[in-house]
Design an enzyme around this catalytic site. Sequence first.
Site, PDB file in Angstrom:
ATOM      1  N   TRP A 145      96.561 -32.023  93.759  1.00 16.63           N
ATOM      2  CA  TRP A 145      96.371 -31.372  92.532  1.00 16.63           C
ATOM      3  C   TRP A 145      97.236 -29.965  92.671  1.00 16.63           C
ATOM      4  O   TRP A 145      97.771 -29.654  91.910  1.00 16.63           O
ATOM      5  CB  TRP A 145      95.068 -31.459  91.784  1.00 16.63           C
ATOM      6  N   TRP A 146      96.454 -29.283  93.713  1.00 18.36           N
ATOM      7  CA  TRP A 146      96.892 -27.905  93.940  1.00 18.36           C
ATOM      8  C   TRP A 146      98.440 -27.926  94.306  1.00 18.36           C
ATOM      9  O   TRP A 146      99.093 -26.989  93.789  1.00 18.36           O
ATOM     10  CB  TRP A 146      96.231 -27.332  95.167  1.00 18.36           C
ATOM     11  N   TYR A 165     102.374 -27.504  82.886  1.00 21.03           N
ATOM     12  CA  TYR A 165     101.041 -27.017  83.064  1.00 21.03           C
ATOM     13  C   TYR A 165      99.842 -27.570  82.186  1.00 21.03           C
ATOM     14  O   TYR A 165      98.714 -28.177  82.179  1.00 21.03           O
ATOM     15  CB  TYR A 165     100.937 -25.604  83.380  1.00 21.03           C
ATOM     16  N   TYR A 176      83.940 -24.164  83.267  1.00 16.41           N
ATOM     17  CA  TYR A 176      85.152 -23.728  83.837  1.00 16.41           C
ATOM     18  C   TYR A 176      86.197 -23.856  82.721  1.00 16.41           C
ATOM     19  O   TYR A 176      86.346 -24.727  82.002  1.00 16.41           O
ATOM     20  CB  TYR A 176      85.670 -24.646  84.957  1.00 16.41           C
ATOM     21  N   HIS A 224      96.733 -30.032  82.490  1.00 13.86           N
ATOM     22  CA  HIS A 224      95.494 -29.785  82.151  1.00 13.86           C
ATOM     23  C   HIS A 224      94.816 -30.379  80.948  1.00 13.86           C
ATOM     24  O   HIS A 224      93.696 -30.427  80.794  1.00 13.86           O
ATOM     25  CB  HIS A 224      95.177 -28.488  82.079  1.00 13.86           C
TER      26      HIS A 224
END
Length: 125
Positions: A85-86, A24, A47, A28
Site C-alpha cells: 500500500w505504501w 489518491y 484516523y 482511499h
Amino acid sequence: MSNQPAPKRIHQIIKLRPEHYEAYKKCHAAVWPEVIEQIKKCHIEDYSISYDPSTSILFASFKYTGQDFDADMALMREHDKTREWWAMTDGYQESLNPGAVSSERAGIDGTPGWWKEVEEVFYLA
C-alpha cells in the site's frame, strides 16, 4: 482508574502531487481490508486524512492508543500488504521532510518520517 495512558494525538502533513489527486482519492475510498486491519492492530484509531487543493497538502490526524509507538510502527512495517500500500501511495506524494526516503524506511537508522509531524497547538474535546 485505568493504567492505560491517554491516547496520543498525532498530526502529520505531506504534499500530494496534484496530478495524482484522483488516484489518491480513489484508493482511499476503498482502502484494502488487510491495511485497515493492520492499522487497528497497531493501535491507531480515529484516523482521517484531509486535503487542501490550494497547497496540495494532505493533513493526517489519528490517535495512538498503544503502549509503544516505535514497536507498533515496526510491526506495521513488517506487514507485507501495508508495505505494498505504501509503495503505491508514496508514489503519489512528496515528503516535506529532508532526507525522507519512503513510508517503509521511516524511522529506520535515523531516516526521517515520510509524513512530517506537526505540532498540535489547540484541542477542544
